[in-house]
Motif scaffolding. Sequence first.
Motif, PDB file in Angstrom:
ATOM      1  N   GLU A 133      11.919 107.393  53.339  1.00 17.13           N
ATOM      2  CA  GLU A 133      10.522 106.948  53.253  1.00 17.13           C
ATOM      3  C   GLU A 133       9.971 107.965  52.168  1.00 17.13           C
ATOM      4  N   ALA A 134       8.912 107.320  51.873  1.00 15.56           N
ATOM      5  CA  ALA A 134       8.762 108.166  50.497  1.00 15.56           C
ATOM      6  C   ALA A 134       7.742 109.497  50.629  1.00 15.56           C
ATOM      7  N   ASN A 135       7.415 110.547  49.724  1.00 12.00           N
ATOM      8  CA  ASN A 135       7.228 111.761  50.102  1.00 12.00           C
ATOM      9  C   ASN A 135       5.683 111.751  49.451  1.00 12.00           C
ATOM     10  N   VAL A 136       5.468 111.071  48.271  1.00  7.64           N
ATOM     11  CA  VAL A 136       3.912 111.229  48.066  1.00  7.64           C
ATOM     12  C   VAL A 136       3.773 109.500  47.998  1.00  7.64           C
ATOM     13  N   VAL A 137       3.075 108.857  48.597  1.00  9.12           N
ATOM     14  CA  VAL A 137       2.371 107.122  48.763  1.00  9.12           C
ATOM     15  C   VAL A 137       0.242 107.306  48.658  1.00  9.12           C
ATOM     16  N   GLY A 138       0.212 106.145  47.289  1.00  8.38           N
ATOM     17  CA  GLY A 138      -0.726 106.154  47.619  1.00  8.38           C
ATOM     18  C   GLY A 138      -1.867 105.439  48.386  1.00  8.38           C
ATOM     19  N   ALA A 139      -1.128 104.829  49.438  1.00  7.97           N
ATOM     20  CA  ALA A 139      -1.735 103.441  50.099  1.00  7.97           C
ATOM     21  C   ALA A 139      -0.817 102.476  50.856  1.00  7.97           C
ATOM     22  N   ARG A 140      -1.402 102.660  51.728  1.00  7.79           N
ATOM     23  CA  ARG A 140       0.236 102.230  53.269  1.00  7.79           C
ATOM     24  C   ARG A 140      -0.860 101.254  53.332  1.00  7.79           C
ATOM     25  N   LEU A 141       0.012  99.955  53.082  1.00  9.90           N
ATOM     26  CA  LEU A 141      -0.547  98.619  52.937  1.00  9.90           C
ATOM     27  C   LEU A 141       0.168  98.036  54.651  1.00  9.90           C
ATOM     28  N   SER A 142      -0.219  96.899  55.474  1.00  9.64           N
ATOM     29  CA  SER A 142       0.862  95.875  55.993  1.00  9.64           C
ATOM     30  C   SER A 142       0.290  94.860  55.791  1.00  9.64           C
ATOM     31  N   LEU A 143       1.446  94.580  54.953  1.00  5.62           N
ATOM     32  CA  LEU A 143       1.526  92.794  55.252  1.00  5.62           C
ATOM     33  C   LEU A 143       2.909  92.278  55.216  1.00  5.62           C
ATOM     34  N   THR A 144       2.156  90.854  55.947  1.00  6.87           N
ATOM     35  CA  THR A 144       3.613  90.026  56.396  1.00  6.87           C
ATOM     36  C   THR A 144       4.910  89.531  54.787  1.00  6.87           C
ATOM     37  N   ALA A 145       5.741  88.875  55.927  1.00  6.38           N
ATOM     38  CA  ALA A 145       6.651  88.826  54.958  1.00  6.38           C
ATOM     39  C   ALA A 145       6.299  87.455  54.040  1.00  6.38           C
ATOM     40  N   ASP A 146       4.862  86.907  53.793  1.00  3.56           N
ATOM     41  CA  ASP A 146       5.255  86.046  52.663  1.00  3.56           C
ATOM     42  C   ASP A 146       4.069  86.292  51.688  1.00  3.56           C
ATOM     43  N   GLN A 147       3.825  87.992  52.212  1.00  2.79           N
ATOM     44  CA  GLN A 147       2.917  87.852  50.891  1.00  2.79           C
ATOM     45  C   GLN A 147       3.361  89.067  50.170  1.00  2.79           C
ATOM     46  N   GLU A 148       2.858  89.485  48.908  1.00  2.00           N
ATOM     47  CA  GLU A 148       3.427  89.569  48.020  1.00  2.00           C
ATOM     48  C   GLU A 148       2.924  90.736  47.457  1.00  2.00           C
ATOM     49  N   ALA A 149       3.172  92.417  46.957  1.00  2.00           N
ATOM     50  CA  ALA A 149       2.435  93.098  46.254  1.00  2.00           C
ATOM     51  C   ALA A 149       2.739  93.153  44.681  1.00  2.00           C
ATOM     52  N   GLN A 150       1.542  93.467  43.421  1.00  2.00           N
ATOM     53  CA  GLN A 150       2.759  93.528  42.590  1.00  2.00           C
ATOM     54  C   GLN A 150       2.014  94.484  41.550  1.00  2.00           C
ATOM     55  N   LEU A 151       2.061  95.427  40.601  1.00  2.00           N
ATOM     56  CA  LEU A 151       1.394  95.997  39.510  1.00  2.00           C
ATOM     57  C   LEU A 151       1.643  95.269  38.578  1.00  2.00           C
ATOM     58  N   THR A 152       0.211  95.007  38.275  1.00  2.00           N
ATOM     59  CA  THR A 152       0.406  94.235  36.721  1.00  2.00           C
ATOM     60  C   THR A 152      -0.356  95.066  36.075  1.00  2.00           C
ATOM     61  N   GLY A 153       0.224  95.379  34.107  1.00  2.00           N
ATOM     62  CA  GLY A 153      -0.414  96.327  33.822  1.00  2.00           C
ATOM     63  C   GLY A 153      -0.002  96.141  32.316  1.00  2.00           C
ATOM     64  N   PRO A 154       0.428  96.996  31.128  1.00  2.13           N
ATOM     65  CA  PRO A 154       0.080  98.225  31.403  1.00  2.13           C
ATOM     66  C   PRO A 154      -1.376  99.405  31.243  1.00  2.13           C
ATOM     67  N   GLU A 155      -1.846  97.894  30.655  1.00  4.25           N
ATOM     68  CA  GLU A 155      -3.405  98.554  30.418  1.00  4.25           C
ATOM     69  C   GLU A 155      -4.517  97.440  30.833  1.00  4.25           C
ATOM     70  N   PRO A 156      -5.400  97.184  31.966  1.00  3.85           N
ATOM     71  CA  PRO A 156      -5.706  98.601  33.333  1.00  3.85           C
ATOM     72  C   PRO A 156      -4.125  98.303  33.929  1.00  3.85           C
ATOM     73  N   LEU A 157      -4.619  99.033  34.805  1.00  2.00           N
ATOM     74  CA  LEU A 157      -3.410  98.763  36.453  1.00  2.00           C
ATOM     75  C   LEU A 157      -3.702  98.406  37.310  1.00  2.00           C
ATOM     76  N   GLN A 158      -3.382  97.229  37.781  1.00  2.00           N
ATOM     77  CA  GLN A 158      -4.211  96.629  38.975  1.00  2.00           C
ATOM     78  C   GLN A 158      -3.330  96.217  39.625  1.00  2.00           C
ATOM     79  N   LEU A 159      -3.411  96.268  41.018  1.00  2.00           N
ATOM     80  CA  LEU A 159      -2.933  95.660  41.831  1.00  2.00           C
ATOM     81  C   LEU A 159      -2.738  94.615  42.354  1.00  2.00           C
ATOM     82  N   VAL A 160      -2.641  93.690  42.425  1.00  2.00           N
ATOM     83  CA  VAL A 160      -2.372  92.422  43.044  1.00  2.00           C
ATOM     84  C   VAL A 160      -2.131  92.106  44.078  1.00  2.00           C
TER      85      VAL A 160
END
Lengths: 166, 326
Positions: A133-160
């Motif tokens: 488990e994480a001690n620090v969490v920016g956001a909690r998302l409940s995603l299904t198995a067929d969804q993917e969370a990916q960070l793009t960057g380095p500038e700007p940093l965006q969550l896709v």
Amino acid sequence: MRDAEPLIETMAGQLRDLLTARGIAEPVLIGIHTGGVWIAERLRQRLGIAAPLGQLDISFYRDDFSRIGVNPRVRPSELPFDVDGRHLVLVDDVLNTGRTVRAALNELFDYGRPASVLLAVLVDRGGRQLPIEANVVGARLSLTADQEAQLTGPEPLQLVIQQTTS
Amino acid sequence: MSATHIQLDPQGRLLHFLTVEGLTRRHLTDILDTAESLRGVAERRVKKLPTLHGKTVVNLFFEASTRTRTTFELAAKRLSADVLNLNIATSSAVKGESLLDTLRNIEAMQCDMFVVRHEQSGAAEFIARHVKPHIAVLNAGDGRHAHPTQAMLDVFTIRRHKPDFPHLRVAIVGDILHSRVARSLIHALNILGTSEIRVVAPRTLLPAHVETLGARVFHDPGQGLRDVDVVVMLRLQKERMEGALLPTEREFFQRYGLTEDRLALARPDAIVMHPGPINRGVEIDSRVADGPRSVILEQVTNGIAVRMAIMSITLGNHARPAGETL
């Protein structure tokens, strides 16, 4: 698509409080390639941590080598400080199964014996397969198995967040 | 089908590492980049990665070579593989067991990789053709043909000092004729786009048509070493002296040996390399071998990371998705 900076602000606040509560004066941040390094660098600036950033590429520690082989884009891990007795903050973008964090912990202990390790993630998307488990969490998302969370960057940093086809 | 083809899978990924010839720049830079990531392992408290944990690597040496075998062994161990060293020259070969019988026996011990050194050209390729499909084969030197891991550690060492291959002049000096190191290195340098590759040797120590490999021929080191960025000296094998290819060691040193005076012809920042073991006072003067421009011991260190990279890439390319069996 979502701007990641407010989430990093949230993480910085949580991390500052946690370090204070634990009496950790001189933490060092270690980002996991690639997204974790981007986030760790921003956290380091916001918290005014002087120590240089550590970078981990856990490719050689993955548990699926016999299924997928070596990542050809592997980069060197660099921990420009002595790990022994230090309070470490491991930083990653997305926490999912927990396997990456397990690999990162194994790699860290091959450098030395830290005093403690905290885990800070931008997004906890659930789906854990290991007791991590994480001690620090920016956001909690409940995603299904067929969804993917990916960070793009380095500038700007965006969550896709996108639907995977497989 | 040539060695070039048998070492690649239908997607063009490396399954074996038999020769540099025919590979793409991408193959080579993937190996060099991976080796760069592995180099730091030697500086850590635990000089080991779990990548090949549970795999078994067999060093199959039909020709003695303590140094090469040792670096392969260390590379495999730093990747957590189990290592078996078989010196065939002193075991089954004398009992008359055929190469294929030897192979079948070792396969039956559930091994994953063979590292092969043999005095006959094509031996590693022969073994790659006959092993079970899950086994990766690395060529650790076959006859006069190839020594591809040495070539890769040489270009890795060059790249760390002089990364700009298209503006690089490299001279390879000495016994080119018998050197599998030279052959593999010329291929690797050409694939990486090296501006100029020179071979510097007496006529008797040059293979026929060496120019067709993509190298300029010089017989006089006074010209061949002029303005080069890298000098690669080759080991002069003493047994060649008996074949009347050469006068005496002393005369060879006088005409071709790398002295400080000769090195002064190269660029001021030129580096000096040698695959080892060196013959002091034959192909290289001690003052040069131990001097500030020598990177000979660095080559040895780099050899471990480069071999770790090649081992993990080839074995990784044998990987199969869950459920899919060979």
